[in-house]
Design a protein around this motif. Sequence first.
Motif, short mmCIF file in Angstrom:
data_model
loop_
_atom_site.label_atom_id
_atom_site.label_comp_id
_atom_site.label_asym_id
_atom_site.label_seq_id
_atom_site.Cartn_x
_atom_site.Cartn_y
_atom_site.Cartn_z
N PRO A 130 -13.21 2.60 1.63
CA PRO A 130 -13.55 1.29 1.10
C PRO A 130 -14.75 1.44 0.19
CG PRO A 130 -14.14 1.52 3.43
CD PRO A 130 -13.44 2.69 2.98
N ALA A 131 -15.71 2.41 0.16
CA ALA A 131 -16.70 2.80 -0.58
C ALA A 131 -16.49 3.40 -2.03
CB ALA A 131 -17.81 3.55 0.08
N ASN A 132 -15.16 3.62 -2.20
CA ASN A 132 -14.91 4.17 -3.56
C ASN A 132 -13.60 3.49 -3.93
OD1 ASN A 132 -14.36 5.66 -5.75
ND2 ASN A 132 -13.90 7.71 -4.64
N VAL A 133 -13.53 2.32 -4.60
CA VAL A 133 -12.39 1.49 -4.97
C VAL A 133 -12.54 1.24 -6.63
CG1 VAL A 133 -11.52 -0.72 -4.52
CG2 VAL A 133 -12.40 0.16 -2.56
N THR A 134 -11.60 1.54 -7.20
CA THR A 134 -11.24 1.36 -8.43
C THR A 134 -10.23 0.25 -8.71
OG1 THR A 134 -11.77 3.65 -9.30
CG2 THR A 134 -10.30 2.35 -10.60
N VAL A 194 0.86 -1.24 0.08
CA VAL A 194 -0.08 0.17 0.07
C VAL A 194 1.00 1.30 -0.11
CG1 VAL A 194 -1.85 1.38 1.29
CG2 VAL A 194 -2.00 -1.23 1.53
N THR A 195 0.67 2.40 -1.01
CA THR A 195 1.05 3.44 -0.93
C THR A 195 0.22 4.44 -0.59
OG1 THR A 195 2.85 2.64 -2.26
CG2 THR A 195 2.74 5.09 -2.08
N ALA A 196 0.20 5.56 0.22
CA ALA A 196 -0.93 6.60 0.54
C ALA A 196 -0.35 7.91 1.03
CB ALA A 196 -1.81 6.18 1.73
N PRO A 197 -1.07 8.98 0.68
CA PRO A 197 -0.44 10.43 1.06
C PRO A 197 -0.56 9.89 2.60
CG PRO A 197 -1.95 10.45 -0.63
CD PRO A 197 -2.17 9.15 -0.24
N ALA A 198 0.62 10.78 3.28
CA ALA A 198 0.60 10.55 4.87
C ALA A 198 -0.54 11.03 5.59
CB ALA A 198 1.88 11.46 5.51
N ASP A 199 -1.32 12.10 5.07
CA ASP A 199 -2.46 12.69 5.87
C ASP A 199 -3.89 12.26 5.24
OD1 ASP A 199 -2.28 13.89 3.43
OD2 ASP A 199 -2.55 16.00 4.44
N ALA A 200 -3.99 10.91 4.50
CA ALA A 200 -5.07 10.66 3.69
C ALA A 200 -6.11 10.48 4.75
CB ALA A 200 -4.74 9.29 3.01
N ALA A 201 -7.47 10.97 4.43
CA ALA A 201 -8.80 10.66 5.12
C ALA A 201 -9.88 10.52 3.95
CB ALA A 201 -8.78 11.62 6.17
N GLY A 202 -10.26 9.37 3.76
CA GLY A 202 -11.47 9.06 2.93
C GLY A 202 -11.10 9.18 1.46
N LEU A 203 -9.96 9.00 1.07
CA LEU A 203 -9.45 9.15 -0.28
C LEU A 203 -9.64 7.90 -1.12
CD1 LEU A 203 -5.72 10.32 -0.01
CD2 LEU A 203 -7.96 11.75 -0.39
N PRO A 204 -9.70 8.06 -2.36
CA PRO A 204 -10.35 7.04 -3.47
C PRO A 204 -9.06 6.00 -3.43
CG PRO A 204 -9.86 9.00 -4.54
CD PRO A 204 -9.85 9.50 -3.17
N VAL A 205 -9.64 4.80 -3.63
CA VAL A 205 -8.53 3.49 -3.50
C VAL A 205 -8.33 2.95 -4.93
CG1 VAL A 205 -8.08 1.35 -2.37
CG2 VAL A 205 -9.29 3.07 -1.22
N MET A 206 -7.30 2.78 -5.43
CA MET A 206 -7.01 2.02 -6.73
C MET A 206 -6.26 0.73 -6.13
SD MET A 206 -5.75 5.43 -9.02
CE MET A 206 -6.27 4.35 -10.49
#
Length: 375
Positions: A150-154, A68-80
């Motif tokens: 988890p409600a916005n997964v591509t 997993v790679t994510a922005p450090a301050d992620a909150a509610g971001l889309p998932v790929m």
Amino acid sequence: MITDLVRARGIRYATSSRFAPPTPVTWDGVRGDERGPACPQPPSALLAVVGNSVEGLEFSEDCQVLSVTAPADAAGLPVMVWFHGGAYVTGSGESFKYETSLLASEGVVVVSVSYRLGVFGYLRDNLGLQDQFVALRWVRDNIASFGGDPANVTIFGQSAGGDSVYALMLTDTESLFHRAIMQSAPLGTRSPERPEMTAALQAAITVDASTSAADVLEAQLAAVASLGPQFVPSGGMPFAPVVEGDLGAAASRIELLIGHTADDGSPYVPSREHWEAVTELIFAGGARSFVADWTAAGGEVATYLFKWAPENAPLGSCHCMELPFLFDPEPWLGAGMLAGAKPDPELAQTIRSTWAGFARDGLAALPSRTLEFGG
């Protein structure tokens, strides 16, 4: 662009014994920094074109891991969620070539999945596809810990990974994802004789739990060499999930972006005349037919054509050419297909922002339902 990222590599999402279904593994919350193993595999048929995609990785049948790679301050971001290619016989989501930092910097959480390949994953029971579903359930249950929604997964994938997207869309009954991107999926190999091809492989490859991994691969190569030419075009990708899904159900809930490179077929045949025919038969024609079926079923879709090619490139805009634009380009430099060139940085930014925008807002984020990149 976001530059402060967090990474967790080699997270185990499942385990299994040989030829057995995956058993989900509960995540302990540990975010390691070591890349996980790749499934045992033969050398890639495209080694001279794209380079070694599993360089530096260990091989193990216990390869059901994700990173997993994510922005450090992620909150509610889309998932790929990325599914790698390699004709279902080579590659790994842990590959350095699929470094997702630049894509995650577009404001998305990116998950790269490794799954069982070849005889280990697709000789029977669609075990590799089962692995992928367990990974998607892991995302549903755990991705909020990385700031993903988890409600916005591509789901997205290239080549066999794009074919995986096809299989996942048709067989997902749990709404584990909401959008999909299919990149150069070899849908032309999904001909009526695919079940017969799979049955022939099952009859020819007589291995069991006691057979060494090296001997399994030797049997796999021998069977493919013998049977592949007998089942054209399915023989071009002998190992693949055999699925009978509900296209209408998928089309009713999933937004789709699908496309291919202008010269996808060039690495597989010796002349331009033949590569244009292979591009049409396996990639372009298959995508066009699927788009027609998808829209007839009520689905919403956009298409793309990737046309960029380096000057004097011997293979044109070949299979895999868009990957150095989507992922970090550095590990791709020196690949034969680039002919010494570097990916155009402005076009790469456009590709990443387009993919991330689609993951965020779907088809509404795209400037057109018919996209072209480069050329």
